[in-house]
Scaffold this active site. Structure first.
Site, PDB file in Angstrom:
ATOM      1  CG  HIS A  96      -1.772   1.140   1.395  1.00 12.04           C
ATOM      2  ND1 HIS A  96      -1.668   2.023   2.434  1.00 12.04           N
ATOM      3  CD2 HIS A  96      -2.786   1.582   0.616  1.00 12.04           C
ATOM      4  CE1 HIS A  96      -2.591   2.958   2.310  1.00 12.04           C
ATOM      5  NE2 HIS A  96      -3.286   2.717   1.214  1.00 12.04           N
ATOM      6  NE  ARG A  97      -1.559   6.071   1.567  1.00 12.62           N
ATOM      7  CZ  ARG A  97      -1.873   6.839   2.603  1.00 12.62           C
ATOM      8  NH1 ARG A  97      -0.971   7.668   3.103  1.00 12.62           N
ATOM      9  NH2 ARG A  97      -3.085   6.807   3.124  1.00 12.62           N
ATOM     10  CD  GLU A 105      -3.201   2.328  -2.987  1.00 15.71           C
ATOM     11  OE1 GLU A 105      -4.192   3.068  -3.115  1.00 15.71           O
ATOM     12  OE2 GLU A 105      -2.194   2.667  -2.323  1.00 15.71           O
ATOM     13  CG  ASP A 152      -2.843   7.149  -3.326  1.00 17.74           C
ATOM     14  OD1 ASP A 152      -3.943   6.583  -3.292  1.00 17.74           O
ATOM     15  OD2 ASP A 152      -1.930   6.910  -2.501  1.00 17.74           O
ATOM     16  CG  HIS A 181      -2.468   9.517   0.347  1.00 18.65           C
ATOM     17  ND1 HIS A 181      -3.104  10.376   1.230  1.00 18.65           N
ATOM     18  CD2 HIS A 181      -3.308   8.462   0.192  1.00 18.65           C
ATOM     19  CE1 HIS A 181      -4.248   9.857   1.600  1.00 18.65           C
ATOM     20  NE2 HIS A 181      -4.411   8.683   0.988  1.00 18.65           N
ATOM     21  CD  GLU A 190      -7.295   5.834  -3.776  1.00 17.68           C
ATOM     22  OE1 GLU A 190      -6.522   5.255  -3.001  1.00 17.68           O
ATOM     23  OE2 GLU A 190      -8.145   6.668  -3.407  1.00 17.68           O
ATOM     24  CE  LYS A 236      -5.889   9.004  -2.558  1.00 19.46           C
ATOM     25  NZ  LYS A 236      -6.826   8.431  -1.602  1.00 19.46           N
ATOM     26  CG  ASP A 254       0.489   0.933   5.503  1.00 20.13           C
ATOM     27  OD1 ASP A 254       0.100   1.153   4.339  1.00 20.13           O
ATOM     28  OD2 ASP A 254      -0.080   1.390   6.515  1.00 20.13           O
TER      29      ASP A 254
HETATM   30  O1  G3P Z   1      -6.749   1.856  -2.252  1.00 17.03           O
HETATM   31  C1  G3P Z   1      -6.888   1.611  -0.907  1.00 17.03           C
HETATM   32  C2  G3P Z   1      -6.430   2.740  -0.055  1.00 17.03           C
HETATM   33  O2  G3P Z   1      -5.231   3.227  -0.568  1.00 17.03           O
HETATM   34  C3  G3P Z   1      -7.411   3.854   0.052  1.00 17.03           C
HETATM   35  O3  G3P Z   1      -7.095   4.782   1.020  1.00 17.03           O
HETATM   36  O4  G3P Z   1      -6.325   6.938   1.834  1.00 17.03           O
HETATM   37  O5  G3P Z   1      -4.693   5.109   1.610  1.00 17.03           O
HETATM   38  O6  G3P Z   1      -5.584   6.215  -0.410  1.00 17.03           O
HETATM   39  P1  G3P Z   1      -5.871   5.806   1.006  1.00 17.03           P
HETATM   40 CA    CA Z   2      -4.644   4.875  -2.051  1.00 14.06          CA
END
Ligand code: G3P
Ligand code: CA
Length: 247
Positions: A9-10, A36, A38, A51, A111, A113, A231
């Protein structure tokens, strides 16, 4: 046993500055199956990986991403606020990630945004970049803004899409049924066994976010999700390995 994939994640956000090449590189090194990240737009229409809508929390610049040119954004340090060890890390652009991704087989959950700012035309720009780099089979496009996902469906029906949720509306099942997408990305706490069953019956891939501790990771694995977003991908891989060997 079902194959559960780990998406960083990120990037490896827990151990590296989020949404940077260092974080993505780490995810690849430790054997995550996906990353993943953004995407926002700069003032001159470039696709920027970060993000927040603003630069303040994670970089040395301030203000909105949308108010800075790509050239200016390239002067920001995106590593030192996480740790001085990462001083010099830059804000990546989608082209940087796709260039790098040519050398590996990672899946990429992009993602969009658009839940806070509109970013006119961002969907088409992302699609163009995916086509230019031949990444059609490597990307999953998701957004909390389901209108963005509708746009992608219209503009590029062949690309895989997913619906993001933070909390679930009462009619989530109806939404999933009507939208007929492939991916269901709820926050981890919303994913109960009943919710999972409903989404599975409708043919959805289930990729909850974000599970970092052992109890959550094991709970989601036992629930039979398709992907765990975390994470701490290195830790999650170890936990899943131990869980499989006991299962
Ligand atoms: O895509 C899942 C998650 O990344 C969504 O929340 O705030 O981390 O972008 P956020
Ligand atoms: Ca995200």
């Amino acid at each position: 046993m079902q194959n559960i994939l780990i998406f960083a994640h990120r990037g490896s956000k827990g151990t590296h500055p989020e949404n940077t090449m260092a974080a993505f590189q780490k995810a690849a090194e430790i054997g995550a199956e996906g990353i993943e990240f953004d995407v926002h737009l700069s003032s001159d229409g470039e696709l920027v990986i970060i993000h927040d809508e603003t630069l303040d929390r994670t970089t040395t610049l301030t203000g909105y991403v949308k108010d800075h040119s790509a050239q200016k954004l390239k002067t920001a340090d995106a590593g030192s606020k996480f740790s001085n060890e990462f001083l010099g890390e830059r804000i990546p652009f989608l082209t940087d990630v796709f260039d790098w991704a040519k050398g590996n087989a990672l899946l990429m959950n992009v993602e969009i945004k658009t839940d806070k700012l509109a970013y006119e035309g961002i969907e088409q720009k992302i699609i163009d970049s995916i086509r230019q780099y031949g990444m059609e089979n490597r990307v999953i496009l998701s957004s909390f803004n389901h209108q963005s996902i509708e746009k992608v469906k219209m503009l590029a029906p062949d690309l895989e899409r997913a619906l993001l949720f933070e909390g679930l509306p009462e009619n989530f099942e109806e939404i999933l049924r009507n939208k007929k997408e492939l991916g269901f990305h709820p926050d981890k706490n919303s994913l109960t066994p009943a919710v999972k069953e409903k989404a599975k019956k409708l043919g959805y891939k289930i990729r909850p976010w974000v599970a970092n501790d052992e109890a959550d990771i094991v709970r989601l694995a036992e629930l039979g999700v398709d992907v765990i977003m975390t994470d701490f991908p290195e830790r999650a891989i170890k936990i899943l390995k131990a869980w499989r060997s006991h299962g």
